[in-house]
Scaffold this motif. Sequence first.
Motif, mmCIF file in Angstrom:
data_model
loop_
_atom_site.group_PDB
_atom_site.id
_atom_site.type_symbol
_atom_site.label_atom_id
_atom_site.label_comp_id
_atom_site.label_asym_id
_atom_site.label_seq_id
_atom_site.Cartn_x
_atom_site.Cartn_y
_atom_site.Cartn_z
ATOM 1 N N GLU A 30 1.158 -1.146 0.114
ATOM 2 C CA GLU A 30 0.314 0.080 0.055
ATOM 3 C C GLU A 30 0.950 1.117 0.308
ATOM 4 O O GLU A 30 1.863 1.070 0.807
ATOM 5 C CB GLU A 30 -0.855 0.645 1.155
ATOM 6 C CG GLU A 30 -1.383 -1.232 0.909
ATOM 7 C CD GLU A 30 -2.516 -1.249 0.331
ATOM 8 O OE1 GLU A 30 -3.505 0.128 0.122
ATOM 9 O OE2 GLU A 30 -3.120 -2.313 -0.216
ATOM 10 N N GLU A 31 0.620 2.349 -0.914
ATOM 11 C CA GLU A 31 1.919 3.425 -1.133
ATOM 12 C C GLU A 31 1.258 4.011 -0.478
ATOM 13 O O GLU A 31 0.127 4.761 -0.433
ATOM 14 C CB GLU A 31 1.256 4.101 -2.890
ATOM 15 C CG GLU A 31 2.655 3.012 -3.453
ATOM 16 C CD GLU A 31 4.103 3.515 -2.609
ATOM 17 O OE1 GLU A 31 4.251 4.292 -2.462
ATOM 18 O OE2 GLU A 31 4.739 1.916 -2.789
ATOM 19 N N ASP A 34 0.819 7.208 -2.894
ATOM 20 C CA ASP A 34 -0.386 6.941 -4.736
ATOM 21 C C ASP A 34 -1.728 7.801 -4.925
ATOM 22 O O ASP A 34 -1.680 7.618 -5.748
ATOM 23 C CB ASP A 34 -0.096 4.620 -4.159
ATOM 24 C CG ASP A 34 -1.448 4.835 -4.141
ATOM 25 O OD1 ASP A 34 -1.893 5.706 -3.180
ATOM 26 O OD2 ASP A 34 -1.715 3.859 -3.986
ATOM 27 N N GLU A 35 -1.368 8.601 -4.259
ATOM 28 C CA GLU A 35 -2.594 9.883 -4.249
ATOM 29 C C GLU A 35 -1.709 10.023 -5.571
ATOM 30 O O GLU A 35 -2.707 11.440 -5.989
ATOM 31 C CB GLU A 35 -2.790 10.351 -3.008
ATOM 32 C CG GLU A 35 -3.646 11.262 -3.011
ATOM 33 C CD GLU A 35 -5.070 11.429 -3.068
ATOM 34 O OE1 GLU A 35 -5.014 10.159 -3.245
ATOM 35 O OE2 GLU A 35 -5.997 11.994 -3.218
ATOM 36 N N ASN A 38 -0.989 8.283 -10.793
ATOM 37 C CA ASN A 38 -2.021 7.199 -11.541
ATOM 38 C C ASN A 38 -1.211 5.505 -11.937
ATOM 39 O O ASN A 38 0.352 5.753 -11.625
ATOM 40 C CB ASN A 38 -2.670 7.913 -12.526
ATOM 41 C CG ASN A 38 -1.305 8.266 -13.999
ATOM 42 O OD1 ASN A 38 0.053 8.048 -13.875
ATOM 43 N ND2 ASN A 38 -2.122 8.777 -14.503
ATOM 44 N N TYR A 40 0.216 2.546 -12.487
ATOM 45 C CA TYR A 40 1.713 1.536 -11.381
ATOM 46 C C TYR A 40 2.330 2.064 -10.834
ATOM 47 O O TYR A 40 3.646 2.379 -11.877
ATOM 48 C CB TYR A 40 1.703 0.309 -12.125
ATOM 49 C CG TYR A 40 2.311 -0.741 -11.451
ATOM 50 C CD1 TYR A 40 1.479 -1.975 -11.459
ATOM 51 C CD2 TYR A 40 4.019 -1.152 -11.716
ATOM 52 C CE1 TYR A 40 2.363 -3.183 -10.997
ATOM 53 C CE2 TYR A 40 4.093 -1.952 -10.878
ATOM 54 C CZ TYR A 40 3.353 -3.378 -10.138
ATOM 55 O OH TYR A 40 4.028 -4.369 -9.402
ATOM 56 N N LYS A 42 5.498 0.197 -7.790
ATOM 57 C CA LYS A 42 5.375 -0.358 -6.629
ATOM 58 C C LYS A 42 6.918 0.584 -5.852
ATOM 59 O O LYS A 42 7.733 -0.141 -7.544
ATOM 60 C CB LYS A 42 5.411 -1.388 -7.140
ATOM 61 C CG LYS A 42 6.204 -2.597 -6.606
ATOM 62 C CD LYS A 42 5.714 -4.202 -6.949
ATOM 63 C CE LYS A 42 6.694 -4.837 -7.501
ATOM 64 N NZ LYS A 42 6.137 -5.986 -8.025
#
Lengths: 290, 290
Positions: A30-31, A34-35, A38, A40, A42
């Motif tokens: 869970e990043e 990552d908000e 968009n 991918y 990782k």
Amino acid sequence: MRSHILGRIDLDETLLSRDLEYLASLPRGEEGYDEFSNGYWKNLPLWNSTGDAGDDLYRDTDLAAQLTEHGKHCSYLRELVESTFNTDHIKMVRTRNLVDAVVIPHRDFVELDRDADQYFRVLIFLEENPAALHSNDDTVINMRPGEIWFLDAGSVHAAANFSPNSRQMLCVDFAFDGAYEEKDIFRDASRYQPSTDARIIERPALPADRLDAIKGLGQVVDRSNFKEFLFLLSKVHFSYDVPAEETYGWLADIAASSGDELLVEKAGELREYAIGARALSERFTVNSWG
Amino acid sequence: MRSHILGRIDLDETLLSRDLEYLASLPRGEEGYDEFSNGYWKNLPLWNSTGDAGDDLYRDTDLAAQLTEHGKHCSYLRELVESTFNTDHIKMVRTRNLVDAVVIPHRDFVELDRDADQYFRVLIFLEENPAALHSNDDTVINMRPGEIWFLDAGSVHAAANFSPNSRQMLCVDFAFDGAYEEKDIFRDASRYQPSTDARIIERPALPADRLDAIKGLGQVVDRSNFKEFLFLLSKVHFSYDVPAEETYGWLADIAASSGDELLVEKAGELREYAIGARALSERFTVNSWG
């Protein structure tokens, strides 16, 4: 200080491929951030402040970085880091993969205690990918595998991979107390071989009619699609010779012409969060209104 | 046949919360179809054709569905499924969470062997979320927790969650050979209590000036941002009373006015893949050009 090449590593493709396979087999965590991407993204820590492979937060710490489970599995990358760099100053080592995605223009380290110039971030592409770009200041770069890059993460920068292909890289974060020289990051100072032979992306000027069209997007923006416009505008500077931070100027313009006061507020807050000042671990949610 | 309510389940919030916590703690897998969603989409199989918790592909099979590791952990959801439904016809049970994201309009089952009407998909929201919508035919729905919905997945449908909040739901897939009635999905036919008391979202007509603005997006679309436009256009029908498949008509229009032949081709292929015919496991990559 601009991003630039500090030296080079000859990558052993055979040994590297084993580590890349292992990394590809792991699930995304869970990043933490990552908000702001968009597609991918990782991030996997090989060393961090806790040794916990699930902990991807960069923290200010005086302690030596701890090897994680992932670091132990990636024997080639571990050897590469330990033989190339002065590990005394390493705070975190991550592999980062960004696929078919953009990371919006932002500044790092603003939430931490030291002056931004006490942090020193190094990026090394592990794979060739001509569609994977970084931007910093007025420059857009396609890094070649093995190039050891200083990324000026304290200034406004962004990243994108305009292809569906992997772009695995190593991100090594150093921190110093007081004065240091760039060569101090290396285990052996002779490895410090700065170079200006970079693959810089030539970008045409932004045509006036395209700029008009961008500013006209206020006719379509609303709360339900604001985030798509954020990503869309974040990509423009990779193709045209405009500063990355213009993203937030345009966003403010189209928010204003939408007539929705909440969009105007959000555009301002987002600019402040991404390229202004934010507190450690402060979270920002693009799609939360009023 | 339109999507409609088949019955209701009284959810036990206390027991449910344990399963939801477990599901929230799991990492996202690599999504078989996440090319067609932005944001956060997490599918976890509780039952599937192999019993392998990492296998999220819906397959045509005559075999009974196998409980996965996740199904074994979710004792409340397991009991809920087994006590409510006729498990003989269940092929797959998944929890699906979509957060701050849209799933583009598409049809399911087109790649499978049986006639589409032999597949019967049931959705049950496990959490209240007023910003989490489904569309199907000419209707946009906000499902209430516990409502047992038939989703006509063989016709064009889409989903979105316009909030950053969780929207966990249960997706139960049945398949039949030959004639069947809706009540046949239940263990006890008395549980079949169809209802039209649904939370339907009222949508205004699409204003002409907004339609013009949408069609004017061809001035800005290019290969680097095509995907953002796909997501952006996929959201319009949730706010305005237009068919979901108009997404692909607009995409074709703006691709045409961009003057880029590869965009025109991609818009056509995407329409065909999403709402036309595709082969099982066929992959489609939006951002791959020429």
